[in-house]
Design a protein around this motif. Sequence first.
Motif, PDB file in Angstrom:
ATOM      1  N   UNK A   6      11.274  52.164  21.399  1.00 60.15           N
ATOM      2  CA  UNK A   6      11.554  50.892  22.054  1.00 60.15           C
ATOM      3  C   UNK A   6      13.019  50.780  22.445  1.00 60.15           C
ATOM      4  N   UNK A   7      13.896  51.229  21.529  1.00 58.83           N
ATOM      5  CA  UNK A   7      15.334  51.179  21.819  1.00 58.83           C
ATOM      6  C   UNK A   7      15.684  52.119  22.958  1.00 58.83           C
ATOM      7  N   UNK A   8      15.075  53.299  22.962  1.00 59.51           N
ATOM      8  CA  UNK A   8      15.322  54.247  24.054  1.00 59.51           C
ATOM      9  C   UNK A   8      14.864  53.661  25.382  1.00 59.51           C
ATOM     10  N   UNK A   9      13.687  52.984  25.369  1.00 60.73           N
ATOM     11  CA  UNK A   9      13.178  52.390  26.585  1.00 60.73           C
ATOM     12  C   UNK A   9      14.120  51.310  27.104  1.00 60.73           C
ATOM     13  N   UNK A  10      14.815  50.660  26.192  1.00 54.79           N
ATOM     14  CA  UNK A  10      15.779  49.622  26.580  1.00 54.79           C
ATOM     15  C   UNK A  10      17.140  50.201  26.898  1.00 54.79           C
ATOM     16  N   UNK A  11      17.254  51.526  26.835  1.00 58.76           N
ATOM     17  CA  UNK A  11      18.533  52.160  27.150  1.00 58.76           C
ATOM     18  C   UNK A  11      19.519  52.146  26.009  1.00 58.76           C
ATOM     19  N   UNK A  12      19.043  51.886  24.816  1.00 62.14           N
ATOM     20  CA  UNK A  12      19.932  51.838  23.652  1.00 62.14           C
ATOM     21  C   UNK A  12      19.561  52.955  22.687  1.00 62.14           C
ATOM     22  N   UNK A  13      20.580  53.642  22.179  1.00 62.04           N
ATOM     23  CA  UNK A  13      20.350  54.708  21.201  1.00 62.04           C
ATOM     24  C   UNK A  13      20.489  54.115  19.798  1.00 62.04           C
ATOM     25  N   UNK A  14      19.436  54.210  18.985  1.00 61.27           N
ATOM     26  CA  UNK A  14      19.551  53.654  17.626  1.00 61.27           C
ATOM     27  C   UNK A  14      20.617  54.377  16.825  1.00 61.27           C
ATOM     28  N   UNK A  15      21.367  53.632  16.050  1.00 57.76           N
ATOM     29  CA  UNK A  15      22.433  54.224  15.259  1.00 57.76           C
ATOM     30  C   UNK A  15      21.905  54.839  13.981  1.00 57.76           C
ATOM     31  N   UNK A  16      22.799  55.413  13.181  1.00 57.69           N
ATOM     32  CA  UNK A  16      22.387  56.024  11.909  1.00 57.69           C
ATOM     33  C   UNK A  16      21.963  54.965  10.902  1.00 57.69           C
ATOM     34  N   UNK A  17      21.258  55.397   9.878  1.00 55.59           N
ATOM     35  CA  UNK A  17      20.882  54.516   8.775  1.00 55.59           C
ATOM     36  C   UNK A  17      22.053  54.457   7.796  1.00 55.59           C
ATOM     37  N   UNK A  18      22.383  53.260   7.355  1.00 57.81           N
ATOM     38  CA  UNK A  18      23.535  53.061   6.481  1.00 57.81           C
ATOM     39  C   UNK A  18      23.099  52.290   5.237  1.00 57.81           C
ATOM     40  N   UNK A  19      23.444  52.815   4.066  1.00 56.16           N
ATOM     41  CA  UNK A  19      23.178  52.143   2.792  1.00 56.16           C
ATOM     42  C   UNK A  19      24.482  52.124   1.991  1.00 56.16           C
ATOM     43  N   UNK A  20      24.825  50.968   1.421  1.00 54.25           N
ATOM     44  CA  UNK A  20      26.111  50.838   0.722  1.00 54.25           C
ATOM     45  C   UNK A  20      25.935  50.157  -0.624  1.00 54.25           C
ATOM     46  N   UNK A  21      26.896  50.448  -1.489  1.00 53.01           N
ATOM     47  CA  UNK A  21      26.958  49.786  -2.791  1.00 53.01           C
ATOM     48  C   UNK A  21      28.421  49.736  -3.222  1.00 53.01           C
ATOM     49  N   UNK A  22      28.800  48.659  -3.892  1.00 54.19           N
ATOM     50  CA  UNK A  22      30.163  48.503  -4.393  1.00 54.19           C
ATOM     51  C   UNK A  22      30.156  48.671  -5.900  1.00 54.19           C
TER      52      UNK A  22
END
Length: 302
Positions: A6-22
């Motif tokens: 869907x993102x490609x069809x809209x001309x947008x490249x999905x970014x990487x998956x990000x998981x964080x913890x402090x």
Amino acid sequence: MALHEALNAAGRVPGPIVKSIAAGDINVTRTYSDRFDLDVAPAIPCTDAFGVIVQLRDFDTHRVWRRGELVYEGGHAKASLAITDLRDQWQCHHLSPFDNIRFHIPFSRMRAFAEEVGRSEYMALACVQGRIDPVMHGLAQALLPSLDDPSDANPLFLEQINLAMLAHLSQTYGGLHFPVDKKGTLSPWQERLATDFLASHFNKPFSIGDLASRCGLSRSYFNKAFKESFGRTPSKWLTEYRVARVKEMLLLDLSIAEVSINCGFADQSHMTRVFTSLTGDTPARFRRKNRTFGVALDPLMV
């Protein structure tokens, strides 16, 4: 339709998956993607911290910019490590699938750790690229369950991982020395007295014999015990500390000759020889590079 389609069809490249913890003031982030067409990542905000990146898989190719200048193009192997000084501006373009864990470690946390273990002489981590480090790879893997479910992470476990990481980094890349055999070393109070004395006398004459006497030791035994404790002689420790102070003063409106005198060197040429041998830069070149970009240096962290 799948999200990435869907993102490609809209001309947008999905970014990487990000998981964080402090964990206290250290932030841990896992970033990964299986794509080859990611956009250039946003520039990392400048901050008084080190970035330590561990690759969890082979990473074929990427580009890295420092202060807008391309400084690296290539890949990193699984279990490789990169350390960057985040006072500089960094930006990356991932050109192949990757999976890494980044530790964001404030300078203040490194200083506090060094002081907690009686090593107030700590200066900096060496900025390395692509060095295989099985210890950091193991610690990074141990954090994966906590990153997958931060709400279930054990704070005590995270704290112990952080302590293990700080001990490993400071000894392997920061020159901090932890003697395996405590025999023949200075006691904790002697270590503290010696480093405080050397730091307060970095620009004035003093006698090693006087310092040894304050520690209740002969000069010869003190020299041996100091080297066993810190991995360097008192003279070497003092030289490295003086160079750290030179770096700080070079950012001030002082002539290089004034800096040399203020930091305890005989003259400008003496300081230049010592400074260049330790840093690979002349004082003048160091000043041009760092004042141009407005880098604020801490004498205990450079």
